[in-house]
Design a protein around this motif. Structure first.
Motif, PDB file in Angstrom:
ATOM      1  N   LEU B  74     -34.668 -19.989 -37.474  1.00 21.35           N
ATOM      2  CA  LEU B  74     -35.491 -19.624 -36.315  1.00 21.35           C
ATOM      3  C   LEU B  74     -34.613 -19.416 -35.075  1.00 21.35           C
ATOM      4  O   LEU B  74     -34.745 -18.430 -34.341  1.00 21.35           O
ATOM      5  CB  LEU B  74     -36.505 -20.736 -36.058  1.00 21.35           C
ATOM      6  CG  LEU B  74     -37.645 -20.441 -35.089  1.00 21.35           C
ATOM      7  CD1 LEU B  74     -38.531 -19.327 -35.629  1.00 21.35           C
ATOM      8  CD2 LEU B  74     -38.485 -21.693 -34.843  1.00 21.35           C
ATOM      9  N   GLN B  81     -41.038 -16.886 -36.955  1.00 18.72           N
ATOM     10  CA  GLN B  81     -41.753 -18.153 -36.998  1.00 18.72           C
ATOM     11  C   GLN B  81     -41.760 -18.653 -38.446  1.00 18.72           C
ATOM     12  O   GLN B  81     -41.425 -17.915 -39.356  1.00 18.72           O
ATOM     13  CB  GLN B  81     -43.179 -17.995 -36.462  1.00 18.72           C
ATOM     14  CG  GLN B  81     -43.860 -16.709 -36.875  1.00 18.72           C
ATOM     15  CD  GLN B  81     -44.637 -16.088 -35.718  1.00 18.72           C
ATOM     16  OE1 GLN B  81     -45.180 -16.816 -34.906  1.00 18.72           O
ATOM     17  NE2 GLN B  81     -44.678 -14.772 -35.641  1.00 18.72           N
ATOM     18  N   TYR B  98     -44.707 -22.644 -36.563  1.00 19.67           N
ATOM     19  CA  TYR B  98     -43.689 -23.031 -35.577  1.00 19.67           C
ATOM     20  C   TYR B  98     -42.965 -21.800 -35.083  1.00 19.67           C
ATOM     21  O   TYR B  98     -42.561 -20.951 -35.864  1.00 19.67           O
ATOM     22  CB  TYR B  98     -42.689 -24.012 -36.206  1.00 19.67           C
ATOM     23  CG  TYR B  98     -43.368 -25.284 -36.691  1.00 19.67           C
ATOM     24  CD1 TYR B  98     -43.581 -26.351 -35.805  1.00 19.67           C
ATOM     25  CD2 TYR B  98     -43.826 -25.395 -38.005  1.00 19.67           C
ATOM     26  CE1 TYR B  98     -44.235 -27.495 -36.233  1.00 19.67           C
ATOM     27  CE2 TYR B  98     -44.485 -26.540 -38.432  1.00 19.67           C
ATOM     28  CZ  TYR B  98     -44.682 -27.587 -37.542  1.00 19.67           C
ATOM     29  OH  TYR B  98     -45.333 -28.705 -37.959  1.00 19.67           O
ATOM     30  N   THR B  99     -42.828 -21.731 -33.774  1.00 28.32           N
ATOM     31  CA  THR B  99     -42.193 -20.541 -33.197  1.00 28.32           C
ATOM     32  C   THR B  99     -41.510 -20.905 -31.887  1.00 28.32           C
ATOM     33  O   THR B  99     -41.820 -21.940 -31.282  1.00 28.32           O
ATOM     34  CB  THR B  99     -43.232 -19.420 -32.970  1.00 28.32           C
ATOM     35  OG1 THR B  99     -42.595 -18.331 -32.325  1.00 28.32           O
ATOM     36  CG2 THR B  99     -44.394 -19.890 -32.104  1.00 28.32           C
TER      37      THR B  99
END
Lengths: 298, 390
Positions: B74, B81, B98-99
């Protein structure tokens, strides 16, 4: 036939009587003064003559007929404020308003150009009204008022706000209209102009006529039976003089009831008095007005 | 009036705004254009069994075995993401994403890809691939309007049909407000410098009013004609660049006739009202303060556009269709959405006509009574009294 015939017109606004039983006539070839203080009912009277508002009772005929749309074309009206489209060009405004009076565009353009030329305004024909001086604006207003050759002209305070040169020029234009045989109604409260221009007058106060008739006639009716005298030498006691008022350059002599001005003049000459001026004193219109308005007030 | 700089500017600026709008649309959609690049999304399969269907449209799902690896990817921007399919996913149906980006919710493209990835894997082996495809996209709706005889109607609904009436409403309101402001300005000037008396020494009150209304109408109509001429050109430009439903727009003859009828009647009504305002108020400025009340009234149906789209036949909107000030815009909007009963159209046209004719007489009385008062504003009582006696 009189150009304008107004008979017993009455106009009320709410509870206020603006014009009360007013009658008068205006002939062709005369300048008719409609005079009186502000709020006396002059403007209401003019609007009834032009058929902008209708009288509650009484009648108005113009050129022998009840007012109608066609008769409107025989009237030229000049409002107190100079009513022209400020942002438009002189020639366009004249032609537009002339066409509203029933002229064709072509006839209106020709006549407008001719009148502009006669008044020396041709160079300004393409200018906007707002670029003109007040005096020039007045000339344009006169052209607009007269271009359709109306038989009746109604001028509301035509000289207000003009300098002496322009006033003089405007007065000459009004006198020219009379000599062309037009009937002119001049509404004003400036009495000195009335004295210079008008043949007959109607004085209104609080909507009623307080004086009506020829100017000379009215003035002689209201004169004091006195003479104005400018002379050299001692005056002394002269028989027939009831009262003497001394002014800066002249005296005013009030005659006793049994003495005529002619007799007084003879007596003065007998005494070897050098006379520069001997004049029957007529009171200024202003004074007559104040007197009459005062009376009607009581 | 049509020589006024303001008029010319306004007339030209509306099509210019149209062009600007198209350009702006292009710029915005250009930046939003779906990318053809492959987007990589990481996933960690703690539940197990999510191994296939990793290619979903333009999204590629990349498997990681541990959170640390996914985080590293990431940060290196190898993926945008990642999601963790937890062990109890099959019980709770929740997924965390999740990003590094700040976002309200994941882009729809990403959401769809993850959803399809999950459902495809869960169904794999149990049903055919065709069924999987159907489950992922079960409903493509095509709505077709039929006539009463069961044929396919020539005029189909849709957003395109709403656009024309909306444009009509906006044009009518624009044109009314611009030309009314010129009218009030002109009448104010004429009253202030007493030109009105010169005019009335030449024409009757009624002629004056009709002249004003027609003059205002002609100027407004000229403006509209220029806009309408520009409209197809703009639409062409727009449909080349924007495409989509704009190119499907069509104006049926009935709509066009109603457009003209309502435009003229609406215009006359407002013009007459504005002449009355010009007569009552003592200056142009005062008149222009009063005028927006009526302009707002005409535009008011647009405020309720969102409600009108869903409930076009609500009694409130039927009332607005018949109420003369709101009739033109309301009716046009309803025509775009629903079938308006003939009786409502006829009633609304009749009411408008009565109001125009009645308004003309009413205004003639007002003008006669008040045009010649200067500097003083009549009270409401005076207005009513003089209408009775005038």
């Amino acid at each position: 036939m009189n150009t304008v015939e107004v008979e017993n017109v009455v106009k009320t606004f709410g509870d206020k009587v603006a014009v009360d039983q007013l009658s008068f006539s205006v002939a062709s070839g005369e300048i008719f003064g409609l005079i009186g203080p502000n709020g006396a009912g002059k403007t209401t009277t003019i609007k009834m003559v032009m058929d902008i508002i209708k009288p509650d009772s009484g009648g108005v005929t113009v050129l022998g007929e009840q007012m109608n749309e066609a008769a409107k074309n025989k009237i030229g009206y000049m409002p107190e404020e100079r009513g022209l489209y400020k942002k438009q060009r002189v020639l366009d405004v004249i032609v537009y308003l002339a066409m509203l009076k029933g002229m064709s565009r072509r006839a209106a353009e020709e006549k407008a150009n001719r009148m502009l030329e006669q008044t020396g305004m041709l160079p300004h024909a393409r200018k906007k009204i707002e670029e003109l001086s007040r005096g020039m604006g007045q000339i344009i207003q006169f052209i607009v008022t007269t271009i359709h050759d109306p038989q009746l002209l109604i001028l509301d305070e035509p000289f207000s706000g003009l300098d002496p040169v322009n006033t003089e020029a405007s007065m000459k234009m009004v006198l020219d209209l009379r000599s062309q045989g037009k009937a002119v109604i001049l509404s004003t409260h400036q009495m000195n102009q009335v004295e210079q221009l008008c043949d007959r007058i109607l004085m209104v106060n609080k909507g009623r006529a307080v004086l009506y008739g020829g100017l000379a006639e009215i003035k002689s009716k209201y004169r004091n039976n006195s003479v104005l005298l400018e002379h050299e030498g001692e005056l002394g006691e002269v028989p027939g003089i009831a009262e003497k008022r001394v002014f800066k350059n002249h005296v005013e002599l009030f005659l006793s009831d049994d003495t005529t001005p002619q007799q007084l003049l003879e007596r003065l000459l007998e005494r070897g008095i050098i006379i520069h001026r001997f004049e029957l004193a007529t009171p200024p219109l202003n004074e007559i007005f104040i007197r009459v308005a005062g009376e009607s007030h009581k | 009036m049509i020589r006024r700089a303001g008029f010319i500017i306004v007339t030209l600026i509306v099509p210019l705004i149209g062009i600007l709008a198209i350009v702006a649309y292009q710029i915005i959609t250009g930046t939003m254009e779906p990318s053809v690049e492959i987007t990589n999304i990481g996933y960690i399969d703690e539940a197990g069994g999510f191994d296939n269907y990793t290619k979903q449209g333009n999204v590629e799902l990349v498997r990681y075995d541990a959170v640390a690896q996914a985080n590293e990817a990431l940060v290196k921007e190898e993926i945008e993401q990642y999601v963790i399919i937890t062990q109890d996913y099959l019980n709770i149906g929740m997924i965390n994403i999740y990003t590094l980006e700040k976002q309200l919710e994941p882009p729809p493209e990403v959401t769809a890809a993850i959803k399809d990835f999950l459902s495809s894997n869960m169904l794999a082996g149990k049903v055919t691939d065709a069924t999987i495809g159907l489950v992922n996209a079960p409903l493509g709706i095509v709505s077709i309007r039929l006539t009463e005889t069961g044929d396919i109607a020539t005029e189909q609904g849709g957003y395109g049909n709403m656009l024309i009436p909306m444009i009509f409403g906006v044009l009518l309101v624009l044109s009314i407000s611009f030309s009314s402001s010129y009218l009030l300005q002109g009448m104010g000037d004429e009253k202030e410098n007493r030109l009105i008396e010169v005019l009335l020494s030449s024409v009757s009150t009624k002629q004056l009013i009709i002249g004003k209304v027609l003059g205002m109408g002609a100027a407004g109509l000229l403006q509209i004609i220029i806009w309408v001429i520009c409209a197809p050109l703009l639409l062409n430009v727009a449909s080349i660049s924007i495409g989509g439903f704009l190119s499907t727009l069509e104006i049926t003859p009935v709509l066009f006739i109603l457009f003209i009828v309502y435009f003229i009647l609406g215009y006359l009504l407002f013009a007459i009202i504005f002449v009355a305002i010009g007569a009552i108020t003592s200056s142009a400025r005062e008149g222009q303060q009063l005028a927006p009340i009526f302009t707002l009234l005409s535009v008011s149906p647009l405020w309720f556009a969102s409600a009108l789209i869903f409930f076009p036949n609500n009694p409130a909107f039927i009332a607005l269709t018949i109420f003369p000030f709101t009739a033109p815009v309301t009716l046009m909007m309803r025509l775009g959405i629903t079938e308006v009963p003939i009786w409502q159209i006829l009633t609304s046209i009749a009411v408008l006509l009565v109001c125009v004719v009645g308004g003309l007489f009413f205004t003639a009385k007002i003008v006669r009574a008040f045009l010649l008062m200067y500097g003083k504003r009549p009270s409401l009582g005076t207005i009513i009294r003089s209408i009775r006696s005038g």
